[in-house]
Design an enzyme around this catalytic site. Sequence first.
Site, PDB file in Angstrom:
ATOM      1  CG  ASP A  79      -1.876   1.219   1.244  1.00 49.61           C
ATOM      2  OD1 ASP A  79      -2.454   1.537   0.188  1.00 49.61           O
ATOM      3  OD2 ASP A  79      -2.027   1.860   2.295  1.00 49.61           O
ATOM      4  CB  SER A  80       0.176   4.765  -0.722  1.00 43.11           C
ATOM      5  OG  SER A  80      -1.047   4.862  -0.013  1.00 43.11           O
TER       6      SER A  80
ATOM      7  CB  CYS B 121      -3.251   0.459  -2.574  1.00 43.20           C
ATOM      8  SG  CYS B 121      -3.355   2.160  -3.129  1.00 43.20           S
TER       9      CYS B 121
ATOM     10  CD  GLU C 272      -0.841   7.189   5.962  1.00 42.82           C
ATOM     11  OE1 GLU C 272       0.258   7.343   6.536  1.00 42.82           O
ATOM     12  OE2 GLU C 272      -1.207   6.090   5.487  1.00 42.82           O
TER      13      GLU C 272
ATOM     14  CB  CYS D 270      -9.720   4.537   0.108  1.00 44.64           C
ATOM     15  SG  CYS D 270      -8.090   5.014   0.725  1.00 44.64           S
TER      16      CYS D 270
ATOM     17  CG  HIS E  61      -5.495   5.077   4.108  1.00 45.68           C
ATOM     18  ND1 HIS E  61      -4.907   4.551   2.996  1.00 45.68           N
ATOM     19  CD2 HIS E  61      -4.493   5.620   4.847  1.00 45.68           C
ATOM     20  CE1 HIS E  61      -3.598   4.771   3.048  1.00 45.68           C
ATOM     21  NE2 HIS E  61      -3.324   5.422   4.164  1.00 45.68           N
TER      22      HIS E  61
HETATM   23  N1  DGL Z   1      -5.030   3.286   0.588  1.00 47.09           N
HETATM   24  C1  DGL Z   1      -5.021   3.671  -0.751  1.00 47.09           C
HETATM   25  C2  DGL Z   1      -6.268   3.291  -1.504  1.00 47.09           C
HETATM   26  O1  DGL Z   1      -6.856   2.312  -1.185  1.00 47.09           O
HETATM   27  C3  DGL Z   1      -4.527   5.000  -1.201  1.00 47.09           C
HETATM   28  C4  DGL Z   1      -4.348   6.148  -0.367  1.00 47.09           C
HETATM   29  C5  DGL Z   1      -3.470   7.147  -1.085  1.00 47.09           C
HETATM   30  O2  DGL Z   1      -2.255   6.907  -1.080  1.00 47.09           O
HETATM   31  O3  DGL Z   1      -3.990   8.096  -1.659  1.00 47.09           O
HETATM   32  O4  DGL Z   1      -6.688   3.907  -2.429  1.00 47.09           O
END
Ligand code: DGL
Length: 291
Positions: free
Chosen positions: A11-12, A74, A157, A190, A192
């Site tokens: 993931d990012s 992600c 974050e 997402c 997150h």
């Molecule tokens: N967690 C990531 C997603 O599912 C991306 C968050 C990001 O880096 O913008 O899209």
Amino acid sequence: MNSSSPIAIIDSGLGGLTVARAIRATLPYESVVYFGDTARLPYGNKTAETVSRFVAQIIAFLRQYEPKHVVIACNTATALALTMLRELYPDLSISGVIDPGAKAAIIAAGRKVTPVIGVIATDATVKSRAYERAIHSRRRHARLICRPTPLLVPIIEEGRRNEDPLVKLALQQYIKPLMDRGLDVLVLGCTHYPILKEPIEELVGAGVSVIDSAEQCADDVARRLQEAGLLRGQQEEPGDLHCYVTDDPERFARLASRFLGFDVPTPTWIRADDLYKDKEFLPQMDTDEHG
Ligand code: DGL
């Protein structure tokens, strides 16, 4: 590669840990190598070219572990890069999070003829229309409302808590207009966002199913490993979890427990530049021009 090889999760940043948590709960004896590209986050406002290059570099790096499966945990990277990554690494088994999320949304929509399905996601995921494709290929008459919610990743974050007024305000602003259109299902598009599932559920109320694809994704990985005969049998100890980040390992370790439900040892810091220092490390990609 064999059944004791690890599963790689990418993931990012911290978001993919929601998927790591579900995979560890479903497959406790599997070892996991997690990579959070914290120096280059967010991915959600970047182009497909850039995100594909970043994730290709990470996979090249993680190959030293001979992973038996790679999960792109992600949505943004799944939407923008999964097809290209599978072409680039045909010998690797790679899956993403969008198909499992779309399937879960359709199950939650039940028998309604024209269910209204909302998707909140990063800008890049919404622009890619990946959720429209994944949902409409299974349920042609579903009405989809996809909305970019770019402030949520930085808010998460930053470690802001559910009761933080900024969290509540951002959720109101983003989700209220969707509710006004009669939502049946809301997909957290997402990885997150499941961290905010509780306040989101409170906001939308009991009549709307809130979908977090982590569990479906874990079931999907379990099925793939089972079919490939690569499931690790029951061990005395649960599998390991080792994390890599491209910036600030202490911060990652501090925030990770909220996502995982347990503490992680401080991750290894690999500088993003070192991922592509050795070009031979990378498969044939346009690295000279763009990297
Ligand atoms: N967690 C990531 C997603 O599912 C991306 C968050 C990001 O880096 O913008 O899209």
